[in-house]
Design a protein around this motif. Structure first.
Motif, PDB file in Angstrom:
ATOM      1  N   ASP A  76      -8.368 -22.690 -55.915  1.00 33.13           N
ATOM      2  CA  ASP A  76      -7.799 -21.341 -55.926  1.00 33.13           C
ATOM      3  C   ASP A  76      -6.307 -21.338 -55.622  1.00 33.13           C
ATOM      4  O   ASP A  76      -5.535 -20.608 -56.226  1.00 33.13           O
ATOM      5  CB  ASP A  76      -8.509 -20.467 -54.896  1.00 33.13           C
ATOM      6  N   TRP A  77      -5.947 -22.140 -54.564  1.00 31.29           N
ATOM      7  CA  TRP A  77      -4.557 -22.122 -54.126  1.00 31.29           C
ATOM      8  C   TRP A  77      -3.979 -23.509 -54.219  1.00 31.29           C
ATOM      9  O   TRP A  77      -4.554 -24.485 -53.734  1.00 31.29           O
ATOM     10  CB  TRP A  77      -4.466 -21.640 -52.670  1.00 31.29           C
ATOM     11  N   LYS A  78      -2.772 -23.564 -54.793  1.00 29.33           N
ATOM     12  CA  LYS A  78      -2.093 -24.841 -54.915  1.00 29.33           C
ATOM     13  C   LYS A  78      -1.081 -24.959 -53.780  1.00 29.33           C
ATOM     14  O   LYS A  78      -0.496 -23.966 -53.346  1.00 29.33           O
ATOM     15  CB  LYS A  78      -1.382 -24.869 -56.285  1.00 29.33           C
ATOM     16  N   GLY A  79      -0.870 -26.160 -53.275  1.00 28.71           N
ATOM     17  CA  GLY A  79       0.106 -26.320 -52.202  1.00 28.71           C
ATOM     18  C   GLY A  79       0.557 -27.750 -52.044  1.00 28.71           C
ATOM     19  O   GLY A  79       0.007 -28.668 -52.668  1.00 28.71           O
ATOM     20  N   VAL A  80       1.587 -27.923 -51.209  1.00 29.86           N
ATOM     21  CA  VAL A  80       2.146 -29.252 -50.965  1.00 29.86           C
ATOM     22  C   VAL A  80       1.917 -29.600 -49.496  1.00 29.86           C
ATOM     23  O   VAL A  80       2.204 -28.787 -48.598  1.00 29.86           O
ATOM     24  CB  VAL A  80       3.657 -29.278 -51.291  1.00 29.86           C
ATOM     25  N   VAL A  81       1.403 -30.796 -49.246  1.00 30.08           N
ATOM     26  CA  VAL A  81       1.144 -31.233 -47.873  1.00 30.08           C
ATOM     27  C   VAL A  81       2.476 -31.441 -47.144  1.00 30.08           C
ATOM     28  O   VAL A  81       3.373 -32.102 -47.669  1.00 30.08           O
ATOM     29  CB  VAL A  81       0.326 -32.540 -47.877  1.00 30.08           C
ATOM     30  N   THR A  82       2.626 -30.875 -45.982  1.00 32.46           N
ATOM     31  CA  THR A  82       3.843 -31.125 -45.194  1.00 32.46           C
ATOM     32  C   THR A  82       3.564 -32.180 -44.130  1.00 32.46           C
ATOM     33  O   THR A  82       4.362 -33.076 -43.907  1.00 32.46           O
ATOM     34  CB  THR A  82       4.343 -29.834 -44.527  1.00 32.46           C
ATOM     35  N   THR A 125      -9.548 -34.949 -40.825  1.00 31.91           N
ATOM     36  CA  THR A 125      -8.143 -34.994 -41.206  1.00 31.91           C
ATOM     37  C   THR A 125      -7.637 -33.551 -41.232  1.00 31.91           C
ATOM     38  O   THR A 125      -8.269 -32.686 -41.839  1.00 31.91           O
ATOM     39  CB  THR A 125      -7.962 -35.630 -42.598  1.00 31.91           C
ATOM     40  N   PHE A 126      -6.541 -33.301 -40.505  1.00 39.67           N
ATOM     41  CA  PHE A 126      -5.918 -31.972 -40.548  1.00 39.67           C
ATOM     42  C   PHE A 126      -4.733 -32.047 -41.496  1.00 39.67           C
ATOM     43  O   PHE A 126      -3.848 -32.878 -41.304  1.00 39.67           O
ATOM     44  CB  PHE A 126      -5.407 -31.544 -39.168  1.00 39.67           C
ATOM     45  N   LEU A 127      -4.749 -31.171 -42.472  1.00 46.17           N
ATOM     46  CA  LEU A 127      -3.630 -31.140 -43.398  1.00 46.17           C
ATOM     47  C   LEU A 127      -2.884 -29.820 -43.249  1.00 46.17           C
ATOM     48  O   LEU A 127      -3.497 -28.756 -43.283  1.00 46.17           O
ATOM     49  CB  LEU A 127      -4.120 -31.287 -44.845  1.00 46.17           C
ATOM     50  N   HIS A 128      -1.585 -29.929 -43.030  1.00 50.50           N
ATOM     51  CA  HIS A 128      -0.761 -28.721 -42.987  1.00 50.50           C
ATOM     52  C   HIS A 128      -0.141 -28.592 -44.369  1.00 50.50           C
ATOM     53  O   HIS A 128       0.594 -29.480 -44.795  1.00 50.50           O
ATOM     54  CB  HIS A 128       0.282 -28.827 -41.892  1.00 50.50           C
ATOM     55  N   VAL A 129      -0.471 -27.499 -45.033  1.00 50.58           N
ATOM     56  CA  VAL A 129      -0.112 -27.358 -46.442  1.00 50.58           C
ATOM     57  C   VAL A 129       0.747 -26.109 -46.609  1.00 50.58           C
ATOM     58  O   VAL A 129       0.453 -25.057 -46.055  1.00 50.58           O
ATOM     59  CB  VAL A 129      -1.389 -27.229 -47.307  1.00 50.58           C
ATOM     60  N   GLU A 150       1.256 -22.096 -52.314  1.00 48.29           N
ATOM     61  CA  GLU A 150       1.960 -21.132 -53.162  1.00 48.29           C
ATOM     62  C   GLU A 150       1.287 -19.786 -53.050  1.00 48.29           C
ATOM     63  O   GLU A 150       0.093 -19.648 -53.314  1.00 48.29           O
ATOM     64  CB  GLU A 150       1.919 -21.601 -54.626  1.00 48.29           C
ATOM     65  N   GLY A 151       2.040 -18.773 -52.608  1.00 47.13           N
ATOM     66  CA  GLY A 151       1.475 -17.434 -52.510  1.00 47.13           C
ATOM     67  C   GLY A 151       0.662 -17.185 -51.259  1.00 47.13           C
ATOM     68  O   GLY A 151       0.306 -16.053 -50.971  1.00 47.13           O
ATOM     69  N   VAL A 152       0.346 -18.220 -50.495  1.00 46.61           N
ATOM     70  CA  VAL A 152      -0.440 -18.001 -49.272  1.00 46.61           C
ATOM     71  C   VAL A 152       0.276 -18.490 -48.018  1.00 46.61           C
ATOM     72  O   VAL A 152      -0.207 -18.291 -46.907  1.00 46.61           O
ATOM     73  CB  VAL A 152      -1.833 -18.675 -49.359  1.00 46.61           C
ATOM     74  N   GLY A 153       1.425 -19.125 -48.166  1.00 49.79           N
ATOM     75  CA  GLY A 153       2.194 -19.571 -47.007  1.00 49.79           C
ATOM     76  C   GLY A 153       1.586 -20.824 -46.375  1.00 49.79           C
ATOM     77  O   GLY A 153       0.789 -21.527 -47.001  1.00 49.79           O
ATOM     78  N   ALA A 154       1.998 -21.074 -45.100  1.00 50.48           N
ATOM     79  CA  ALA A 154       1.538 -22.277 -44.417  1.00 50.48           C
ATOM     80  C   ALA A 154       0.070 -22.138 -44.068  1.00 50.48           C
ATOM     81  O   ALA A 154      -0.348 -21.145 -43.480  1.00 50.48           O
ATOM     82  CB  ALA A 154       2.365 -22.499 -43.158  1.00 50.48           C
ATOM     83  N   VAL A 155      -0.708 -23.154 -44.430  1.00 52.76           N
ATOM     84  CA  VAL A 155      -2.150 -23.119 -44.228  1.00 52.76           C
ATOM     85  C   VAL A 155      -2.584 -24.447 -43.620  1.00 52.76           C
ATOM     86  O   VAL A 155      -2.022 -25.492 -43.951  1.00 52.76           O
ATOM     87  CB  VAL A 155      -2.865 -22.895 -45.588  1.00 52.76           C
ATOM     88  N   THR A 156      -3.530 -24.389 -42.692  1.00 44.73           N
ATOM     89  CA  THR A 156      -4.076 -25.621 -42.144  1.00 44.73           C
ATOM     90  C   THR A 156      -5.473 -25.831 -42.734  1.00 44.73           C
ATOM     91  O   THR A 156      -6.268 -24.895 -42.793  1.00 44.73           O
ATOM     92  CB  THR A 156      -4.189 -25.539 -40.613  1.00 44.73           C
ATOM     93  N   ALA A 157      -5.746 -27.057 -43.159  1.00 46.06           N
ATOM     94  CA  ALA A 157      -7.064 -27.354 -43.692  1.00 46.06           C
ATOM     95  C   ALA A 157      -7.659 -28.507 -42.908  1.00 46.06           C
ATOM     96  O   ALA A 157      -6.949 -29.417 -42.479  1.00 46.06           O
ATOM     97  CB  ALA A 157      -6.969 -27.726 -45.163  1.00 46.06           C
ATOM     98  N   ARG A 158      -8.964 -28.417 -42.677  1.00 44.28           N
ATOM     99  CA  ARG A 158      -9.631 -29.491 -41.945  1.00 44.28           C
ATOM    100  C   ARG A 158     -10.645 -30.129 -42.869  1.00 44.28           C
ATOM    101  O   ARG A 158     -11.542 -29.459 -43.389  1.00 44.28           O
ATOM    102  CB  ARG A 158     -10.328 -28.888 -40.739  1.00 44.28           C
ATOM    103  N   THR A 196       0.485 -33.038 -53.709  1.00 43.13           N
ATOM    104  CA  THR A 196       0.017 -31.713 -54.108  1.00 43.13           C
ATOM    105  C   THR A 196      -1.499 -31.659 -53.983  1.00 43.13           C
ATOM    106  O   THR A 196      -2.194 -32.603 -54.376  1.00 43.13           O
ATOM    107  CB  THR A 196       0.430 -31.424 -55.555  1.00 43.13           C
ATOM    108  N   VAL A 197      -1.982 -30.574 -53.373  1.00 44.06           N
ATOM    109  CA  VAL A 197      -3.437 -30.424 -53.235  1.00 44.06           C
ATOM    110  C   VAL A 197      -3.831 -29.017 -53.674  1.00 44.06           C
ATOM    111  O   VAL A 197      -2.987 -28.117 -53.746  1.00 44.06           O
ATOM    112  CB  VAL A 197      -3.917 -30.663 -51.785  1.00 44.06           C
ATOM    113  N   HIS A 198      -5.118 -28.848 -53.936  1.00 43.35           N
ATOM    114  CA  HIS A 198      -5.642 -27.532 -54.300  1.00 43.35           C
ATOM    115  C   HIS A 198      -6.710 -27.158 -53.301  1.00 43.35           C
ATOM    116  O   HIS A 198      -7.538 -27.979 -52.922  1.00 43.35           O
ATOM    117  CB  HIS A 198      -6.218 -27.565 -55.711  1.00 43.35           C
ATOM    118  N   MET A 199      -6.684 -25.910 -52.840  1.00 44.51           N
ATOM    119  CA  MET A 199      -7.608 -25.492 -51.802  1.00 44.51           C
ATOM    120  C   MET A 199      -8.463 -24.344 -52.313  1.00 44.51           C
ATOM    121  O   MET A 199      -7.976 -23.415 -52.956  1.00 44.51           O
ATOM    122  CB  MET A 199      -6.830 -25.025 -50.569  1.00 44.51           C
TER     123      MET A 199
END
Lengths: 290, 333, 276
Positions: free
Chosen positions: B270-276, B285-289, B292-300, B312-315
């Motif tokens: 749904d959402w594309k982003g770049v891992v910071t 693994t915690f990814l801070h991403v 695009e359009g959703v701002g900073a997001v944390t994924a576990r 680049t990852v897709h969430m």
């Protein structure tokens, strides 16, 4: 904790201290102010009359007053200089590892506990006496002319005696502050390439600033009214060479019985002390908030 | 026996209402945790129950009886303080015995109870020591021992673990939980640490600005937070809160997705982003991403996930795990 | 400091420190030594340091001639009496300021401190006249009152800083544990407050013992404490150094020992808690 009846209790428990101190401060001060406007001599009872600010004018233009002010300031500044520099040096020394540190510390702080009349008499007679004193013997042994301390350098002699008593105070306070210095700060500075002098200038001295200020202010309060040392050594003399403000007022009141003049002097002394007090109170107050 | 009920309890300090009015039921034997950020009034609420603060209004019932005006000692409660508040001049034995001595219990009985409590808490070898000679964890146990011997209607804990180091905190947490199971007594526990709240509580009370935001079991709060505050407060890492178009797509003002409810893919989502930043814990693994359009997001992501900064990852949020909040911050049905 | 200290460095520092310390202490040491000499040895040139005929005679003479014991007793009465009086007034005040502070507490403390700043000469004249009119000149009662008042601010402040360190949670714990007000005071507060009160007492006794403005101005023969008694040696007749030394030694030794025990409290008391 703070309920209504504890508030009332608080007021009750505070009242004695507050009322007594208020009475002790306000009543005599008001009387001093009142007396300072009178022509009032104990030798001429019943002759009191209102003279306005005449006593002040008289006191302020008295050459002895000018001398007393100069002497008071010289005494305060002289003792401060000796105790601050000496105290910092001593504290830095005592902070080093050594054998018998505890005993050294005891020896150094001992003079603070000697009552002023004793220290003055011991120094005047046994150390500074021009003929039989220890200093005279040392001077002679070194082939020098002994100094007649109280005749040639009267004010300096008193400064030395008073400074001897206050040096331990300054040392003790600076040492206490020094020991509260976080050693990691010093180590960090050393890691940053600071040499011993830089560490002292940039880390130690700023850390001591507060302790040094406290020493200056508290000593000033006490030094402004040095009295006993003068009374038992020189009695203010020769001439007015060692008369400070406290001694001048004492002499005016209890030797010349001039209550009006002495009171005017007292008011002036209070004003001078208050200027110092304002600074001290601000500082302690700041500390209270932290 | 220890049921506590608060009815419209208020507290104000000098005209400032710290607690505008709280209603709460604590049942016998429950482990209730008050949790919230510092200054939310949780400690004040505990102290109101203890009787250390006088309520400005409302009623506090303990076991059905009105205790609002009772002094602390007569409420039958025991408290463990943040600083432990041990009496420094008394031995461990005398510290634990003190409440019994105040209650006029006879000496033999005191001795029996103190030794019993000491045995429970592994303090038997330390009974002659002073608090100053004990470690933080031991002091904590003495404070608990002092509470246990009174056999109180309820135990009150005021951030009891905040002065301990991390490892000790975990083990003391377990000890307190075990103690609760063993004694079956009511416990009211204040903390700002949501992990403590989640692991220990039967019932969590989330407080914010002196008011209750939500009451419920740990999983209830996790699964259905009533509002944005609770959603953001419960759970670690924090729930991602997303506003704007992505939220509007779900028909909400704000949507919340927990980091563990995001599915990651390198190909599509749904959402594309770049891992910071990528934090590799091994188990997770915690990814801070920066999405695009959703701002900073944390994924576990469970297990190891081979992504690094710049990738680049897709969430994609899990279906049914997207929390929707209205403009008022409340959860939407 | 993490640097390794070589033994040589330590020895050098020790040597310097001991030399300086002995120089500073020397006047006191010299006084004690002289007190055991005969008057002749006391003024001899070159001075004798240790190898003289040690004698206790001076101590006996000082007592005989000038009634040393009486003045020492006056010192004890004035310093201990004024301390107890000040404590009696200050303990409740410091207590309530520490445990139930109001918004005025800080101002009251600051104001008390400010009274300590008032120079004694500013009020010497009226106090002297009041004492004269009330028959308090040269009385122990009058001096006890004056000493208690001039040290009251320091006493309140010291007690306040000590009481302030008793954590409020402990008092709350005691209340939770069922202690009533009296049990709270007897079992919890008093044992925790005693060290602070004792330190305050110690410092105050030292300050009052050595005070030499009011004692010199408000006493004559009868109520004179040691400060004033020693001052009478400033205009003596004949040989007197050994006797002066004996009197001085007796006047300073007890307080010196007390002082050595109170180093820490001294810093705190004299800086009003600003340096600890």
């Amino acid at each position: 904790m703070a309920t209504t009846h504890t508030r009332a209790a608080a007021r009750l428990t505070l009242a004695p201290s507050v009322i007594l101190l208020l009475a002790w401060m306000a009543i005599p001060l008001a009387m001093t102010l009142y007396f300072s406007t009178l022509r009032y001599n104990l030798l001429m009872p019943g002759m009191e009359s209102y003279v306005g600010v005449e006593n002040y004018g008289w006191f302020l233009t008295d050459p002895a007053f000018k001398a007393a002010i100069v002497n008071t300031l010289t005494l305060v500044l002289g003792v401060l200089a000796i105790t601050l520099i000496g105290g910092t040096a001593l504290a830095l020394l005592l902070d080093q590892p050594m054998w018998g540190q505890g005993i050294v510390r005891l020896l150094v702080i001992a003079p603070f506990f000697v009552m002023p009349t004793v220290s003055a008499l011991v120094w005047k007679n046994m150390l500074m006496h021009p003929v039989n004193g220890l200093f005279a013997w040392i001077a002679q042994s070194l082939g020098m002319e002994p100094v007649d301390w109280f005749a040639e350098l009267p004010l300096f002699s008193i400064i030395v005696i008073v400074a001897w008593g206050w040096l331990p105070f300054a040392t003790l306070i600076i040492l206490t502050a020094l020991q509260s210095l976080d050693s990691e700060q010093r180590e960090a500075a050393e890691m940053d390439g600071a040499g011993p002098v830089s560490v002292f200038a940039y880390i130690t001295l700023p850390h001591l600033a507060r302790a040094l200020t406290v020493v200056v202010l508290i000593e000033t309060i006490f030094l402004l009214s040095v009295f006993a040392e003068i009374l038992v050594t020189t009695n203010g003399g020769p001439g007015t060479a060692t008369t400070n403000l406290a001694f001048l007022i004492y002499a005016q009141a209890l030797l010349q019985y001039d209550i009006g003049g002495a009171s005017a002097g007292g008011v002036i002394a209070v004003i001078l002390a208050n200027i110092v007090a304002v600074f001290l109170i601000r500082m302690v107050g700041k500390n209270l908030e932290s | 026996m220890g049921a506590i009920a608060l009815q419209g309890v208020k507290k104000s300090f000098g005209g400032v209402a710290v607690i505008p009015g709280v209603d709460l039921e604590i049942e016998n034997g429950e482990f209730v945790v008050f949790v919230g950020p510092s200054g939310c009034g949780k400690s004040t609420l505990l102290r109101l129950i203890a009787g250390l603060e006088d309520a400005s209004g409302g009623m506090i019932r303990i076991n059905g009886k009105d205790a609002t005006a009772l002094p602390p000692a007569r409420r039958g409660l025991a408290m463990v303080f943040q600083s432990y508040a041990l009496y420094p001049h008394m031995s461990v034995y005398r510290n634990i015995a003190f409440p019994l001595k105040m209650a006029g219990v006879d000496k033999a009985e005191i001795d029996r109870k103190v030794r019993g409590a000491a045995a429970t808490l592994n303090l038997t070898d330390y009974l002659d020591r002073r608090p100053g000679q004990l470690s933080g964890g031991q002091r904590q146990r003495v404070a608990i021992g002092r509470a246990i011997v009174r056999e109180p209607a309820a135990f009150l804990f005021d951030e009891p673990l905040s002065n301990l180091d991390a490892a000790l905190r975990v083990s003391m947490r377990l000890e307190i939980s075990e103690l609760h199971q063993k004694l079956g007594a009511t416990m009211v526990y204040v903390t700002h640490d949501q992990v403590e709240a989640m692991t220990m509580a039967d019932k969590i009370v989330v407080l914010n600005r002196g008011a209750i935001e939500q009451v419920g079991s740990p999983l209830e709060l996790y699964r259905s937070p009533a509002n944005l505050f609770v959603a953001a407060f419960i759970g670690s890492p924090k729930m991602n809160l997303i506003e704007g178009a992505a939220a509007a797509a779900h028909g909400a003002n704000t949507i919340g997705v927990r980091p563990e409810h995001l599915t990651l893919s390198r190909e599509a989502g749904d959402w594309k982003g770049v891992v910071t930043i990528a934090e590799h814990l091994g188990s997770d693994t915690f990814l801070h991403v920066e999405g695009e359009g959703v701002g900073a997001v944390t994924a576990r992501v469970s297990g190891e996930f081979g992504a690094g900064p710049g990738d680049t990852v897709h969430m994609t949020p899990e279906a049914g795990r997207v929390y929707r909040f209205g403009a008022d911050g409340k959860a939407m049905a | 400091m993490a640097r390794a200290h070589t033994p040589a460095r330590k020895a050098a520092i020790s040597a310097v420190a001991w030399t300086v310390a002995l120089l500073i202490f020397f006047p006191i040491l010299w006084t004690v030594l002289t007190s055991f000499k005969t008057e002749g040895q006391a003024v001899s040139t070159p001075p004798v340091f240790v190898f003289f005929d040690w004698t206790w005679e001076n101590y006996a003479t000082v007592q005989e001639r000038s009634n040393y014991a009486r003045h020492a007793m006056n010192s004890v009465v004035i310093s201990v009496g004024s301390t107890l009086l000040a404590l009696l007034i200050a303990v409740p005040a410091a207590w309530s300021m520490a445990f139930s502070p109001t918004k005025h507490t800080k101002n009251i403390l600051m104001w008390m401190l400010s009274t300590k700043m008032m120079p004694a000469v500013g009020v010497l004249v009226p106090i002297y006249l009041l004492f004269r009119d009330w028959g308090l000149l040269d009385t122990l009662g009058g001096l006890v009152a004056v000493m208690a008042l001039i040290n009251l601010p320091i006493v309140v402040w010291m007690l306040y800083t000590y009481f302030k360190e008793i954590p409020g949670e402990i008092l709350e714990a005691a209340r939770m544990d069922g202690a009533g007000l009296s049990a709270e005071i007897i079992h919890v507060l008093a044992p925790m407050a005693v060290p602070g009160i004792a330190s305050t007492m110690l410092l105050n006794v030292i300050l009052a013992w050595n005070e030499a403005f009011w004692t010199l101005n408000l006493t004559a023969a009868k109520a004179a404490p040691l400060t004033a008694f020693i001052a009478s040696y400033s205009s003596p007749e004949g040989l007197f150094w050994a006797k002066l030394s004996a009197a001085s030694t007796m006047a300073i030794l007890p307080i010196l020992v007390l002082g050595w025990f109170s180093q820490k409290q001294l810093v705190r008391g004299l800086t009003f808690g600003a340096v600890k």
